[in-house]
Enzyme design. Structure first.
Site, mmCIF file in Angstrom:
data_model
loop_
_atom_site.group_PDB
_atom_site.id
_atom_site.type_symbol
_atom_site.label_atom_id
_atom_site.label_comp_id
_atom_site.label_asym_id
_atom_site.label_seq_id
_atom_site.Cartn_x
_atom_site.Cartn_y
_atom_site.Cartn_z
ATOM 1 C CG ASP A 4 34.018 25.978 51.705
ATOM 2 O OD1 ASP A 4 34.866 25.348 52.377
ATOM 3 O OD2 ASP A 4 34.050 26.030 50.461
ATOM 4 N N GLY B 244 39.147 32.417 38.481
ATOM 5 C CA GLY B 244 38.842 31.302 39.366
ATOM 6 C C GLY B 244 37.931 30.301 38.692
ATOM 7 C CB ALA B 245 37.792 27.425 37.240
ATOM 8 N N GLY B 246 35.813 26.422 39.695
ATOM 9 C CA GLY B 246 35.516 25.347 40.628
ATOM 10 C C GLY B 246 34.678 24.291 39.945
ATOM 11 C CB VAL C 3 35.006 33.721 39.166
ATOM 12 C CG1 VAL C 3 34.898 35.222 39.440
ATOM 13 C CG2 VAL C 3 34.087 32.944 40.109
#
Length: 338
Positions: A130, A14-16, A21
């Protein structure tokens, strides 16, 4: 970067905007882990670093297996912080939605389980802010009583989460618009746990239909929503099986927070009741469909059988012949009797 601390990195999961992550492996404990690392473009921002660390501390303090637990914290050689969490390998509800809708019963069980997970967060005095499919992980169900399926919901990504006492003073609108309560979009600090209840309703609706209840790609769309517009009815999807679902989700998604469920547990109970109802009705509906099909076949066969066709032919003659003689007599009288 192949190693962080004692953890061997395997792949990015995951990436934001603020962090990445990784799935890693802890050789000492012989388990997979998830390692969240602050993005290097934010490393110089003290406020962002503190928010990142606050998320780790908050997740560590919450004593519920419905929330991903943090068990280690550290810094890279360049000073960026990271924290290590339990690895939950079942994917996310976002992955599920990208594959299409799910069976209504499964959607309701997941919605109820989500409500139970959020209730655990609220019990600790925390508002998530969220609750979206991308932040909801799936862990294999090991006999937990609150779910009827093979997986259960685990909350992740508390980067926007706040203590309930702090939420009322927040003045910045943050979150995912399609799942954001109207009062949260206004950014005036006037929201509490019921903003999360709205998001639970929106996620459940999306699981049932494949899309959120209201189209919102921006904060402006959230603010411009018609306060009197209820979510589209589920009847076109569920037909007469809709039961009380329209009312349950309309209450969860009410524009005014005072019209919503007061606690996430109450929404969980209603969704569980509807899931039980659908499970109990499913065999009856299947039996009704089978019975109707059998009756239709029987009627069709009987109607088209040779015996029935001969009977219809004799009946036609029996009715038509007298009418023929009556018509013939009337015609003769008209032509020759005058």
């Amino acid at each position: 970067m192949d190693v962080i601390g004692r953890y061997r990195l395997r792949d990015k999961i995951g990436a934001g905007a603020f962090a990445t992550v990784w799935r890693g492996y802890d050789d000492d404990l012989d388990v997979d882990v998830a390692v969240k690392v602050l993005a290097d473009n934010w490393a110089s921002r003290a406020d962002v670093r503190e928010r990142f660390l606050s998320e780790a501390r908050l997740m560590r303090r919450i004593s519920s297996d419905r929330v991903v637990r943090v068990f280690d914290l550290g810094r890279l050689p360049d000073g960026r912080p990271y924290f290590v969490m339990d690895y939950v390998g079942g994917g996310t509800l976002g992955d599920v939605l990208r594959g299409g809708t799910v069976e209504p019963v499964d959607a309701l069980w997941w919605g109820a389980d989500l409500a139970r997970a959020v209730a655990a967060l609220h019990y600790e005095g925390v508002v998530h802010r969220d609750v979206t499919p991308a932040n909801l992980l799936l862990r294999e169900n090991q006999g937990i009583e609150s779910g009827g399926g093979t997986h259960r919901i685990v909350l992740a990504d508390l980067g926007l989460a706040k203590r309930a006492a702090e939420a009322s003073g927040l003045t910045q609108a943050v979150g995912t618009p399609a799942y954001m309560a109207p009062e949260q979009g206004r950014g005036d600090g006037g929201f509490d746990e019921r903003a999360d209840i709205y998001a639970i309703g929106a996620v459940t609706y999306a699981l049932l239909t494949g899309r959120p209840p209201y189209s919102a790609g921006s904060i402006g769309d959230v603010l411009n929503r018609d306060p009197d517009q209820p979510p589209p009815s589920l009847r076109p999807l569920l037909h007469d099986a809709v039961g009380a679902l329209d009312d349950v989700l309309a209450r969860a998604l009410a524009y005014n927070p005072v019209d919503r469920f007061e606690r996430a547990e109450l929404l969980a109970e209603r969704l569980e009741a509807e899931a039980y109802r659908l499970e109990q009705e499913a065999p009856l509906r299947a039996q009704e469909r089978t019975s109707i099909t059998a009756d239709e076949v029987s009627t069709t066969v009987a109607t088209n059988s040779p015996v029935r066709r001969r009977r219809r032919l004799w009946l036609w003659f029996a009715v038509s012949l007298p009418l023929f003689f009556v018509a013939a007599g009337a015609g003769g009288w008209y032509l020759f009797g005058q």
